[in-house]
Design an enzyme around this catalytic site. Structure first.
Site, PDB file in Angstrom:
ATOM      1  CG  ASP A 171      -2.237   0.742   0.947  1.00  0.00           C
ATOM      2  OD1 ASP A 171      -2.118   1.915   0.549  1.00  0.00           O
ATOM      3  OD2 ASP A 171      -3.346   0.217   1.145  1.00  0.00           O
TER       4      ASP A 171
ATOM      5  CG  HIS B  15      -0.799   1.618  -3.404  1.00  0.00           C
ATOM      6  ND1 HIS B  15      -2.061   1.317  -2.939  1.00  0.00           N
ATOM      7  CD2 HIS B  15      -0.389   0.515  -4.087  1.00  0.00           C
ATOM      8  CE1 HIS B  15      -2.390   0.086  -3.320  1.00  0.00           C
ATOM      9  NE2 HIS B  15      -1.393  -0.418  -4.009  1.00  0.00           N
TER      10      HIS B  15
END
Ligand SMILES: *[C@@H]1O[C@H](CO)[C@@H](O)[C@H](O)[C@H]1NC(C)=O
Length: 393
Positions: free
Chosen positions: A217, A240
């Protein structure tokens, strides 16, 4: 105690801090409290015993975890303590393989209301893969634990820690101030759900320096109520990217202000630097954000503001109330893996303002050699120097 090879990066106040703690250190070795570094014996109570001795000591002290592999369940190291503490890890901490053992609590290792704290070295392995499989299987899983969390802590240095395979966020900072995180390494596979590297929320004066984050993430995520953050020399990817948000999920929310990200590299990440808010009413804001000297290597969206975040269509036809302003992107270079290398998808009811683009060179990494483009909706700003792709301002 520790040798600090890279002293030149350490500010004077931190040198004083070390100077004060090192000479008169009382050491509480977890082994003397019954811990066994055999990878099998549950050492939770021994760790808590060593902590409690250190925390009640009236002179600076040291909790020492020697070489070895120590199995520990949820650890809550509670303050306030009576003097400074160095928590020195030479060995490795592992969580039980059964993810329920730590997954039912919000954290695995927590420092709560502890100030003047150094957490130094070591490896922590939460063994999160069983938990991720449960999440991906869509069954009913426990909420999952953050690996290490600092809550209501001031004047903290976290240095040289390696965090592996967290169930959720690897390092969490909440309601804290003056926290420096440096030379940490964070590793989780791409695709591991919600395994953000470092999450900061409701905190001030947080510095993240010289760290390497590979995760599923955000490498760093910055939640509401965060101010005066400095992020420098971070290598991010997979992951991310570095994100401000998600903001504005609720009506009343403290904003984010004064965040700087400099001299960092993003490799094959979904985003580079991102500001993200829910498409629903809120009084939140994100302002005075500075992104400088960044290298993007095959990054999905190197520069992105997304104010239409609304998973599962839970906010139909609503518009974000979060006001995004004074955002500078300067000297951002490299390649994107999507054509929209610059994307400003701002709120129709609260357009972005004061966006500055300067000295940007992003090219689309495309077999067909199509050029990258900039997409803008409800965004106002200016540009300077050479901006590629051509700015929409
Ligand atoms: C912004 O944050 C930095 C730390 O990252 C701090 O040094 C600076 O004083 C802050 N600026 C303002 C205006 O608060």
């Amino acid at each position: 105690m520790a040798k600090f090879k890279t002293m030149k990066y350490t500010s004077v106040s931190w040198l004083l801090f070390f100077g004060l703690i090192i000479p008169s250190c009382l050491a509480y070795n977890v082994v003397n409290f019954g811990a066994k570094g055999d990878g099998k014996t549950d050492s939770t109570l021994a760790f808590l015993g060593a902590w409690s001795a250190a925390c009640t000591s009236t002179s600076p002290s040291n909790v020492y975890i020697p070489q070895g592999t120590f199995l520990v369940r949820t650890l809550s190291f509670n303050g306030p303590c009576r003097a400074r503490i160095e928590f020195r890890i030479d060995g490795m901490l592992i969580a039980p393989v059964d993810y329920n053992a730590i997954g039912k609590s919000e954290f695995w290792i927590m420092f709560y209301k502890v100030s003047e704290l150094i957490v130094y070295g070591g490896t922590i392995d939460a063994k999160g893969d069983g938990y991720w499989s449960c999440r991906k299987g869509g069954g009913s899983c426990p909420q999952g634990a953050r690996s290490i969390q600092f809550m209501w802590c001031n004047n903290v240095l976290l240095r040289g820690l390696k965090s592996l395979y967290s169930q959720r966020v690897h390092v969490g900072i909440g309601y804290s101030s003056n926290v420096r995180i440096e030379y940490v390494a964070i590793i989780a596979p791409s695709g591991s759900p919600n395994t953000d590297g470092i999450h900061v929320q409701n905190s001030r004066g947080v510095t993240i320096y010289g760290s390497n984050i590979k995760t599923g993430d955000d490498c760093v995520s910055i939640g509401s109520g965060s101010m005066n953050l400095w992020i420098e020399k971070v290598a991010c990817g997979p992951g991310h990217g570095i994100s401000i948000g998600s903001l504005g999920q609720v009506n009343n929310e403290p904003g984010v202000a004064n965040v700087t990200v400099v001299n960092s590299v993003f490799t094959k990440t979904q985003n580079g630097v991102r500001i993200k808010s829910w498409a629903r009413p809120s009084d939140g804001f994100a302002k005075n954000l500075n992104f400088r000297n960044l290298v993007m290597r095959n990054v999905g969206y190197p520069i992105i503001i997304d104010q239409n975040y609304c998973p599962d269509n839970s906010c139909p036809r609503q518009s974000s109330g979060v006001k995004v302003s004074e955002v500078t992107f300067k000297n951002v270079q490299g390649t994107s893996s999507t054509q929209a290398a610059i994307k400003f998808d701002c709120s129709p009811s609260n357009p972005c303002s004061g966006i500055k683009l300067q000295d940007i060179k992003l090219t689309f990494n495309d077999r067909l050699r199509r050029p990258a483009f900039a997409y803008c909706a409800n965004a106002r700003g200016s540009h300077g120097g050479t901006v590629i792709p051509k700015s929409c301002f």
